[in-house]
Design an enzyme around this catalytic site. Structure first.
Site, PDB file in Angstrom:
ATOM      1  N   LYS A  76      -5.198  23.713  44.819  1.00  0.00           N
ATOM      2  CA  LYS A  76      -5.311  22.510  43.976  1.00  0.00           C
ATOM      3  C   LYS A  76      -3.974  22.006  43.424  1.00  0.00           C
ATOM      4  CE  LYS A  76      -9.994  23.153  42.221  1.00  0.00           C
ATOM      5  NZ  LYS A  76     -10.807  23.125  40.993  1.00  0.00           N
ATOM      6  N   ASP A 111     -12.448  16.191  38.175  1.00  0.00           N
ATOM      7  CA  ASP A 111     -13.051  16.989  37.093  1.00  0.00           C
ATOM      8  C   ASP A 111     -13.095  16.201  35.784  1.00  0.00           C
ATOM      9  OD1 ASP A 111     -13.621  19.216  38.574  1.00  0.00           O
ATOM     10  OD2 ASP A 111     -11.740  20.243  38.108  1.00  0.00           O
TER      11      ASP A 111
END
Ligand code: ATR
Length: 291
Positions: A76, A111
């Site tokens: 990520k 997110d």
């Protein structure tokens, strides 16, 4: 291009979740549910790619037939320098979704909206009387949630972390709205917050329990947990026992998937009870590991 069903179509599109390991990811279940629901000629796959092969894989993503991807652990952060990150990915320092825009590969972090959309759906009005929030943890998930809270105008974010220096680093990153708190001082902050968010791995199956006494939270407080294995963490159970409103980690996982699907396929999918039930059933059967 040839789909798994053997159909040959110019319009067939493929997407994957890229991680190492990646077998436990629920993203294929979620996106393939939406692909079917919207009658799209596409398939969402898993790609297990080790760190040393990640850059090459991403740089050849289009040649491999992909129109985009989700990026999960441990890639990520590495994805940022290999793509053109948007403001959100840059601010959080991590991305979980990539898509092509013209010739370039863009990245973003979903997110942030996953967290907010889940709170909006499960605990509407949560930000109305909010004077302060307490975020537990200082990793990538905490950075996304802090960014989300700042975006929604939350002016006071207490941030507690076992390693205090990481809490201080978030103040450096996000500014004066962040109040770094020692892990041992969490109890003293609880009466001042109307939102408590756990972003640590505590409470996850196989991990120690999150050992805090939430009786000092105000009676109108909302409690959110990003852990979704188990679905109802001990923290959420304690909050519900007290009659507090809660938002769980599975809701955040489902809501964060919406933007990726929209970017790849141009259709905004819905988080329905049917989808939630499908993933819940899979979690009950599957390995107890969280993405
Ligand atoms: P992510 O990027 O998924 O948020 P991470 O960077 O590994 O993951 O962060 C995990 C968080 O859980 C951290 O805040 C970590 O605290 P430290 O910064 O002190 O490591 C927290 N955490 C993990 N195990 C913990 C434990 N036993 N007690 C308290 N905090 C814990």
């Amino acid at each position: 291009m040839v789909s798994s069903a053997g159909l040959i179509s110019e319009d067939f599109r493929a997407v994957a979740v890229i991680g190492w390991p990646v077998g436990h990811s629920r993203s294929p279940l979620i996106h393939n549910f939406w692909i079917k629901r919207h009658n799209i000629a596409a398939e969402y796959r898993r790609e297990a790619v080790p760190p040393e092969k990640f850059a090459d894989f991403l740089l050849t993503l289009r040649d491999r037939g992909y129109i985009g991807a989700n990026i999960t652990l441990p890639h990520k952060e590495a994805v940022l320098s290999l793509t053109e990150p948007d403001d959100r990915a840059r601010a959080v320092g991590a991305a979980n979704t990539v898509w092509f825009e013209g010739a370039g590969l863009r990245s973003t972090n979903t997110d942030i909206e996953g967290f907010l959309a889940n709170l909006d759906a499960e605990t509407p009005g949560w930000e109305k009387a909010l004077q302060g929030a307490l975020v537990l943890g200082a990793g990538g998930a905490a950075r996304a949630i802090v960014f989300a809270l700042i975006e929604r105008g939350v002016g006071r974010i207490h941030l507690a972390n076992r390693t205090f220096a990481r809490a201080e680093a978030l103040r450096e990153r996000f500014g004066a709205a962040i109040d770094p708190v020692q892990w041992s001082d969490v109890g003293g902050v609880l009466p001042d917050v109307q939102l408590l968010v756990n972003t640590t791995s505590l409470g996850m199956t196989g991990q120690p329990k999150l050992d805090i006494d939430i009786s000092r939270l105000p009676s109108d407080a909302v409690v959110a947990d990003i852990v979704y294995v188990p679905l109802q963490t001990p923290l959420l159970a304690a909050a519900q026992e007290r009659g507090l409103r809660t938002a769980d980690g599975l809701g955040m996982l489902l809501h964060q998937a919406v933007r990726g699907f929209s970017l790849w396929f141009g259709v905004r999918p819905e988080v329905t009870d049917e989808l939630r039930a499908l993933v819940e059933a899979d979690l009950k059967h599957g390995a107890a590991i969280q993405e």
